[in-house]
Write a protein that holds these residues in place. Structure first.
Motif, PDB file in Angstrom:
ATOM      1  N   VAL A   1      78.907 -40.457  10.866  1.00  0.00           N
ATOM      2  CA  VAL A   1      77.602 -41.090  11.077  1.00  0.00           C
ATOM      3  C   VAL A   1      77.743 -42.486  11.680  1.00  0.00           C
ATOM      4  CG1 VAL A   1      76.517 -39.781   9.226  1.00  0.00           C
ATOM      5  CG2 VAL A   1      77.509 -42.022   8.713  1.00  0.00           C
ATOM      6  N   PHE A   2      78.950 -43.066  11.607  1.00  0.00           N
ATOM      7  CA  PHE A   2      79.188 -44.422  12.098  1.00  0.00           C
ATOM      8  C   PHE A   2      80.048 -44.448  13.352  1.00  0.00           C
ATOM      9  CE2 PHE A   2      82.084 -43.245   8.671  1.00  0.00           C
ATOM     10  CZ  PHE A   2      83.315 -43.304   9.311  1.00  0.00           C
ATOM     11  N   CYS A   3      80.242 -43.320  14.016  1.00  0.00           N
ATOM     12  CA  CYS A   3      81.197 -43.219  15.122  1.00  0.00           C
ATOM     13  C   CYS A   3      80.868 -44.197  16.247  1.00  0.00           C
ATOM     14  CB  CYS A   3      81.211 -41.791  15.666  1.00  0.00           C
ATOM     15  SG  CYS A   3      82.393 -41.556  17.022  1.00  0.00           S
ATOM     16  N   GLN A   4      81.853 -45.006  16.640  1.00  0.00           N
ATOM     17  CA  GLN A   4      81.619 -45.945  17.736  1.00  0.00           C
ATOM     18  C   GLN A   4      81.665 -45.249  19.101  1.00  0.00           C
ATOM     19  OE1 GLN A   4      84.701 -48.991  17.579  1.00  0.00           O
ATOM     20  NE2 GLN A   4      86.010 -47.812  18.954  1.00  0.00           N
ATOM     21  N   ASN A   5      82.224 -44.039  19.124  1.00  0.00           N
ATOM     22  CA  ASN A   5      82.248 -43.251  20.355  1.00  0.00           C
ATOM     23  C   ASN A   5      81.163 -42.182  20.374  1.00  0.00           C
ATOM     24  OD1 ASN A   5      84.503 -44.739  20.954  1.00  0.00           O
ATOM     25  ND2 ASN A   5      85.945 -43.050  20.872  1.00  0.00           N
ATOM     26  N   TYR A   6      80.097 -42.391  19.613  1.00  0.00           N
ATOM     27  CA  TYR A   6      79.066 -41.360  19.441  1.00  0.00           C
ATOM     28  C   TYR A   6      78.446 -40.918  20.760  1.00  0.00           C
ATOM     29  CZ  TYR A   6      75.494 -44.937  20.217  1.00  0.00           C
ATOM     30  OH  TYR A   6      74.715 -45.910  20.787  1.00  0.00           O
ATOM     31  N   GLN A   7      78.446 -41.786  21.766  1.00  0.00           N
ATOM     32  CA  GLN A   7      77.852 -41.420  23.055  1.00  0.00           C
ATOM     33  C   GLN A   7      78.540 -40.195  23.657  1.00  0.00           C
ATOM     34  OE1 GLN A   7      78.702 -45.302  24.643  1.00  0.00           O
ATOM     35  NE2 GLN A   7      76.529 -45.766  24.924  1.00  0.00           N
ATOM     36  N   ILE A   8      79.832 -40.051  23.377  1.00  0.00           N
ATOM     37  CA  ILE A   8      80.559 -38.917  23.940  1.00  0.00           C
ATOM     38  C   ILE A   8      80.953 -37.888  22.882  1.00  0.00           C
ATOM     39  CG2 ILE A   8      81.416 -40.284  25.858  1.00  0.00           C
ATOM     40  CD1 ILE A   8      84.139 -40.400  24.469  1.00  0.00           C
ATOM     41  N   SER A   9      81.042 -38.317  21.619  1.00  0.00           N
ATOM     42  CA  SER A   9      81.505 -37.394  20.587  1.00  0.00           C
ATOM     43  C   SER A   9      80.386 -36.533  20.018  1.00  0.00           C
ATOM     44  CB  SER A   9      82.176 -38.166  19.445  1.00  0.00           C
ATOM     45  OG  SER A   9      81.228 -38.941  18.734  1.00  0.00           O
ATOM     46  N   GLN A  10      79.142 -37.019  20.086  1.00  0.00           N
ATOM     47  CA  GLN A  10      78.058 -36.326  19.392  1.00  0.00           C
ATOM     48  C   GLN A  10      76.828 -36.102  20.264  1.00  0.00           C
ATOM     49  OE1 GLN A  10      77.534 -37.362  15.249  1.00  0.00           O
ATOM     50  NE2 GLN A  10      79.414 -38.552  15.258  1.00  0.00           N
ATOM     51  N   ASN A  11      77.043 -36.068  21.562  1.00  0.00           N
ATOM     52  CA  ASN A  11      75.948 -35.784  22.480  1.00  0.00           C
ATOM     53  C   ASN A  11      76.437 -34.796  23.531  1.00  0.00           C
ATOM     54  OD1 ASN A  11      73.710 -35.740  24.104  1.00  0.00           O
ATOM     55  ND2 ASN A  11      73.471 -37.961  24.216  1.00  0.00           N
ATOM     56  N   PRO A  12      76.679 -33.538  23.117  1.00  0.00           N
ATOM     57  CA  PRO A  12      77.314 -32.574  24.032  1.00  0.00           C
ATOM     58  C   PRO A  12      76.485 -32.245  25.264  1.00  0.00           C
ATOM     59  CG  PRO A  12      76.446 -31.451  22.113  1.00  0.00           C
ATOM     60  CD  PRO A  12      76.328 -32.916  21.835  1.00  0.00           C
ATOM     61  N   TYR A  13      75.173 -32.363  25.172  1.00  0.00           N
ATOM     62  CA  TYR A  13      74.319 -31.996  26.308  1.00  0.00           C
ATOM     63  C   TYR A  13      74.494 -32.965  27.467  1.00  0.00           C
ATOM     64  CZ  TYR A  13      72.474 -29.292  22.483  1.00  0.00           C
ATOM     65  OH  TYR A  13      72.381 -28.455  21.406  1.00  0.00           O
ATOM     66  N   ARG A  14      74.739 -34.237  27.151  1.00  0.00           N
ATOM     67  CA  ARG A  14      74.951 -35.219  28.203  1.00  0.00           C
ATOM     68  C   ARG A  14      76.380 -35.180  28.734  1.00  0.00           C
ATOM     69  NH1 ARG A  14      72.183 -40.943  27.602  1.00  0.00           N
ATOM     70  NH2 ARG A  14      72.872 -40.878  29.766  1.00  0.00           N
ATOM     71  N   GLN A  15      77.261 -34.421  28.055  1.00  0.00           N
ATOM     72  CA  GLN A  15      78.652 -34.353  28.477  1.00  0.00           C
ATOM     73  C   GLN A  15      78.945 -33.170  29.400  1.00  0.00           C
ATOM     74  OE1 GLN A  15      80.768 -36.892  27.893  1.00  0.00           O
ATOM     75  NE2 GLN A  15      78.940 -37.803  26.979  1.00  0.00           N
TER      76      GLN A  15
END
Length: 319
Positions: A81-95
């Motif tokens: 829930v605190f991931c600093q890389n959340y933009q790439i680790s938890q947004n698969p649709y944008r990846q």
């Protein structure tokens, strides 16, 4: 790399076959990634590379003077829930736009080497282990020779790690928690502690104590990272004692004080702040109690210095 090219290809083929009912990581989702099914990691048959660069913010033995050739893979088998890389680790649709071929991944490795990097640093590699070995089977015959760093959250399968024996030179695992209650609450993984500890022991069996060259650049070994969380949630004291007693008192550790509440941390008041000096001191004192003398400890100011932005052009850590 100790294995032959033929052995590397055999291992890549074995791992790739396992994608048809995926058991690459301990979640063992069973999804047929070869046919486009997505499991918990929300990844298919091809690797997803969000960014790559020469990174100077890793441990000194990795970054050196010429940088660590860092490849940031998208998606993850945890949900911190605190991931600093959340933009790439938890947004698969944008990846989806960052899906690359195996050949392109091999070319990225060679490109980073040509820029003078000290190593190839694979960030969040667990769910792409088969694709990484496929790419290495292309890149190594074409001249890839710098050490390979496996930069992982440690939620790794022993069966998968055994296929990496003699391939990975440097293991860089996290030890995130000492409590499954905490790991489940903050990373949605109910059995992290036993799994990660077994994985770290296997990594140490393969790579052993950290070894560096005459320029103090890492060539082989294990470095275990521990991120201090507020309120003792990460269990640093217990984890450090475990490392010293159950792995080796000579193991190299990297204590990180860079925690900054990111992503969904605001939903949890107990972690919606930076760490305090008292929390920092508790963990550094635990290092002394455990007798762990090899490694690094970040200063308290680190929370301002290591925040990436993967949505801007170019290097994610350059302001």
């Amino acid at each position: 790399m100790k294995v032959t090219i033929d052995e590397l290809r055999s291992r890549a083929a074995r791992l790739t076959a396992r994608l048809s009912a995926c058991d690459i990581c301990p979640r063992k989702c069973g999804s047929n990634r070869l046919q486009g099914e997505f499991g918990y990691c929300r990844s298919g048959a091809l690797p997803v590379v969000s960014s790559y660069c020469l990174h100077y913010g890793e441990e000194p033995v990795l970054s050196g003077t010429q940088g660590s050739g860092t490849i940031f893979f998208a998606n993850c088998n945890l949900r911190c829930v605190f991931c600093q890389n959340y933009q790439i680790s938890q947004n698969p649709y944008r990846q989806k736009e960052h899906v690359v071929s195996i050949k392109r991944l091999a070319d990225i490795m060679l490109e980073l080497q040509s820029q003078g990097c000290h190593n190839i640093n694979l960030v969040s590699p667990t769910h792409f282990a088969p694709q990484i070995l496929q790419a290495l089977a292309i890149a190594v015959p074409e001249g890839l020779k710098v050490p390979l760093v496996y930069n992982t959250n440690a939620y790794d399968s022993i069966d998968t790690l055994m296929e990496l024996d003699g391939v990975v030179d440097i293991y860089l695992p996290d030890i995130k928690y000492a409590s499954n209650e905490m790991s489940n609450k903050y990373s949605t993984v109910p059995n992290y502690v036993k799994t990660a500890r077994e994985a770290i022991k296997e990594m140490f069996r393969q790579a052993g104590e950290l070894k560096a060259d005459e320029d103090n650049i890492a060539q082989k070994g294990v470095i275990v990272r521990h991120l201090i969380l507020p309120n003792g949630i990460a269990g640093g004291h217990e984890s450090l004692l475990w490392l010293a007693h159950d792995v080796s008192p000579a193991i190299t550790v990297s204590i990180m004080s860079q925690y900054h509440p990111m992503h969904n941390a605001a939903r949890f008041p107990e972690i919606n702040r930076r760490i305090t000096p008292a929390e920092y001191n508790t963990v550094t004192e635990s290092l002394e109690e455990a007798g762990l003398e090899n490694g690094w400890v970040q200063g308290m100011e680190s929370a301002d210095n290591y925040l990436p932005d993967f949505e801007k052009e170019g290097h994610p850590f350059k302001k």
